[in-house]
Write a protein that holds these residues in place. Sequence first.
Motif, PDB file in Angstrom:
ATOM      1  N   MET A   1      67.011  -0.737  63.261  1.00 47.23           N
ATOM      2  CA  MET A   1      66.773   0.456  64.061  1.00 47.23           C
ATOM      3  C   MET A   1      65.477   0.292  64.835  1.00 47.23           C
ATOM      4  O   MET A   1      64.497  -0.211  64.344  1.00 47.23           O
ATOM      5  N   SER A   2      65.478   0.776  66.010  1.00 46.17           N
ATOM      6  CA  SER A   2      64.282   0.804  66.818  1.00 46.17           C
ATOM      7  C   SER A   2      63.292   1.779  66.194  1.00 46.17           C
ATOM      8  O   SER A   2      63.633   2.900  65.876  1.00 46.17           O
ATOM      9  N   THR A   3      62.038   1.355  65.984  1.00 42.71           N
ATOM     10  CA  THR A   3      61.058   2.247  65.373  1.00 42.71           C
ATOM     11  C   THR A   3      60.820   3.472  66.231  1.00 42.71           C
ATOM     12  O   THR A   3      60.461   4.517  65.709  1.00 42.71           O
ATOM     13  N   ASP A   4      61.032   3.351  67.514  1.00 40.56           N
ATOM     14  CA  ASP A   4      60.821   4.484  68.398  1.00 40.56           C
ATOM     15  C   ASP A   4      61.718   5.657  68.030  1.00 40.56           C
ATOM     16  O   ASP A   4      61.321   6.805  68.153  1.00 40.56           O
ATOM     17  N   SER A   5      62.932   5.397  67.561  1.00 42.71           N
ATOM     18  CA  SER A   5      63.841   6.493  67.216  1.00 42.71           C
ATOM     19  C   SER A   5      63.339   7.277  66.010  1.00 42.71           C
ATOM     20  O   SER A   5      63.728   8.412  65.802  1.00 42.71           O
ATOM     21  N   GLU A   6      62.439   6.693  65.212  1.00 48.83           N
ATOM     22  CA  GLU A   6      61.888   7.391  64.063  1.00 48.83           C
ATOM     23  C   GLU A   6      60.927   8.498  64.475  1.00 48.83           C
ATOM     24  O   GLU A   6      60.613   9.368  63.680  1.00 48.83           O
ATOM     25  N   ASN A   7      60.423   8.458  65.689  1.00 45.50           N
ATOM     26  CA  ASN A   7      59.454   9.449  66.162  1.00 45.50           C
ATOM     27  C   ASN A   7      60.101  10.575  66.968  1.00 45.50           C
ATOM     28  O   ASN A   7      59.401  11.365  67.573  1.00 45.50           O
ATOM     29  N   LYS A   8      61.407  10.639  66.981  1.00 44.36           N
ATOM     30  CA  LYS A   8      62.109  11.634  67.789  1.00 44.36           C
ATOM     31  C   LYS A   8      62.431  12.855  66.940  1.00 44.36           C
ATOM     32  O   LYS A   8      63.065  12.756  65.902  1.00 44.36           O
ATOM     33  N   GLU A   9      61.983  14.009  67.387  1.00 39.92           N
ATOM     34  CA  GLU A   9      62.244  15.253  66.661  1.00 39.92           C
ATOM     35  C   GLU A   9      63.657  15.769  66.907  1.00 39.92           C
ATOM     36  O   GLU A   9      64.222  16.445  66.062  1.00 39.92           O
ATOM     37  N   ILE A  10      64.199  15.444  68.077  1.00 39.92           N
ATOM     38  CA  ILE A  10      65.483  16.011  68.492  1.00 39.92           C
ATOM     39  C   ILE A  10      66.457  14.880  68.801  1.00 39.92           C
ATOM     40  O   ILE A  10      66.149  13.981  69.587  1.00 39.92           O
ATOM     41  N   PHE A  11      67.630  14.941  68.193  1.00 37.14           N
ATOM     42  CA  PHE A  11      68.717  14.022  68.498  1.00 37.14           C
ATOM     43  C   PHE A  11      69.677  14.786  69.401  1.00 37.14           C
ATOM     44  O   PHE A  11      70.175  15.841  69.014  1.00 37.14           O
ATOM     45  N   ILE A  12      69.925  14.284  70.597  1.00 39.42           N
ATOM     46  CA  ILE A  12      70.835  14.954  71.527  1.00 39.42           C
ATOM     47  C   ILE A  12      72.216  14.335  71.383  1.00 39.42           C
ATOM     48  O   ILE A  12      72.393  13.132  71.551  1.00 39.42           O
ATOM     49  N   SER A  13      73.185  15.178  71.056  1.00 40.30           N
ATOM     50  CA  SER A  13      74.576  14.755  70.887  1.00 40.30           C
ATOM     51  C   SER A  13      75.388  15.308  72.045  1.00 40.30           C
ATOM     52  O   SER A  13      75.323  16.510  72.332  1.00 40.30           O
ATOM     53  N   CYS A  14      76.148  14.426  72.702  1.00 40.63           N
ATOM     54  CA  CYS A  14      76.949  14.873  73.840  1.00 40.63           C
ATOM     55  C   CYS A  14      78.109  13.918  74.061  1.00 40.63           C
ATOM     56  O   CYS A  14      78.101  12.796  73.560  1.00 40.63           O
ATOM     57  N   SER A  15      79.070  14.362  74.824  1.00 34.98           N
ATOM     58  CA  SER A  15      80.155  13.469  75.228  1.00 34.98           C
ATOM     59  C   SER A  15      79.686  12.657  76.436  1.00 34.98           C
ATOM     60  O   SER A  15      78.736  13.049  77.133  1.00 34.98           O
ATOM     61  N   SER A  16      80.352  11.549  76.690  1.00 31.22           N
ATOM     62  CA  SER A  16      79.989  10.736  77.855  1.00 31.22           C
ATOM     63  C   SER A  16      80.192  11.516  79.146  1.00 31.22           C
ATOM     64  O   SER A  16      79.496  11.284  80.136  1.00 31.22           O
ATOM     65  N   THR A  17      81.101  12.475  79.134  1.00 28.65           N
ATOM     66  CA  THR A  17      81.342  13.320  80.306  1.00 28.65           C
ATOM     67  C   THR A  17      80.092  14.124  80.689  1.00 28.65           C
ATOM     68  O   THR A  17      79.859  14.398  81.864  1.00 28.65           O
ATOM     69  N   ASP A  18      79.298  14.477  79.681  1.00 27.19           N
ATOM     70  CA  ASP A  18      78.141  15.359  79.898  1.00 27.19           C
ATOM     71  C   ASP A  18      76.815  14.604  79.910  1.00 27.19           C
ATOM     72  O   ASP A  18      75.750  15.222  79.829  1.00 27.19           O
ATOM     73  N   ILE A  19      76.857  13.285  80.047  1.00 23.48           N
ATOM     74  CA  ILE A  19      75.643  12.482  79.900  1.00 23.48           C
ATOM     75  C   ILE A  19      74.587  12.796  80.961  1.00 23.48           C
ATOM     76  O   ILE A  19      73.386  12.813  80.666  1.00 23.48           O
ATOM     77  N   ASP A  20      74.985  13.047  82.186  1.00 20.42           N
ATOM     78  CA  ASP A  20      73.986  13.339  83.223  1.00 20.42           C
ATOM     79  C   ASP A  20      73.214  14.611  82.896  1.00 20.42           C
ATOM     80  O   ASP A  20      71.987  14.651  83.045  1.00 20.42           O
ATOM     81  N   LEU A  21      73.920  15.627  82.437  1.00 18.28           N
ATOM     82  CA  LEU A  21      73.245  16.862  82.049  1.00 18.28           C
ATOM     83  C   LEU A  21      72.372  16.625  80.818  1.00 18.28           C
ATOM     84  O   LEU A  21      71.252  17.142  80.741  1.00 18.28           O
ATOM     85  N   ALA A  22      72.854  15.832  79.871  1.00 16.79           N
ATOM     86  CA  ALA A  22      72.063  15.517  78.680  1.00 16.79           C
ATOM     87  C   ALA A  22      70.764  14.808  79.070  1.00 16.79           C
ATOM     88  O   ALA A  22      69.703  15.103  78.507  1.00 16.79           O
ATOM     89  N   ARG A  23      70.841  13.908  80.020  1.00 15.56           N
ATOM     90  CA  ARG A  23      69.635  13.218  80.497  1.00 15.56           C
ATOM     91  C   ARG A  23      68.647  14.214  81.123  1.00 15.56           C
ATOM     92  O   ARG A  23      67.439  14.114  80.923  1.00 15.56           O
ATOM     93  N   TYR A  24      69.181  15.145  81.890  1.00 18.24           N
ATOM     94  CA  TYR A  24      68.330  16.157  82.513  1.00 18.24           C
ATOM     95  C   TYR A  24      67.656  17.023  81.445  1.00 18.24           C
ATOM     96  O   TYR A  24      66.452  17.265  81.493  1.00 18.24           O
TER      97      TYR A  24
END
Length: 155
Positions: free
Chosen positions: A1-24
């Motif tokens: 696992m990337s150590t950077d992911s250990e510092n993330k408070e929020i995991f964003i779950s989305c479908s690939s259809t909604d990825i642009d909005l998830a990025r925003y």
Amino acid sequence: MSTDSENKEIFISCSSTDIDLARYVKSRLMSKNLNCFLYEEDIVGGENHEDIVPNAIRACKIVLLIESPASLESKFVNHELTLATNYNKAVIELQIDPCDDDQLNNLIYKIGNTQRVIAHDNSIDNVFGYLVRVIEGKLQEKRKRKIMIVLKRIK
């Protein structure tokens, strides 16, 4: 696992259809100093999805579901929500499109009652302040719970 992911408070779950909005949403949350993990942006080439996602969910405090009919049909999103439940993570739903009642009932059955922010009648920008307050409130609850556990151990 990337150590950077250990510092993330929020995991964003989305479908690939909604990825642009998830990025925003991720960029807006990051501008408020809320560290987010979004699989499509935060994995390093060659890392295994089957290792990264469970570890990132385990390490986060909140799972933010970008909720749409597509996300509720996604096998990956459903797997992520199962992991969130297994790891006792707070789930916040950002509903971006109206969802079928049966889909929502299945979701509630799977993860229990959650905090839902509805954005399909408004733009994300119109509900963003409220979303941030909900997230900060959940993070504060998690911090208080952790402090209480530490204090109980000290006694």
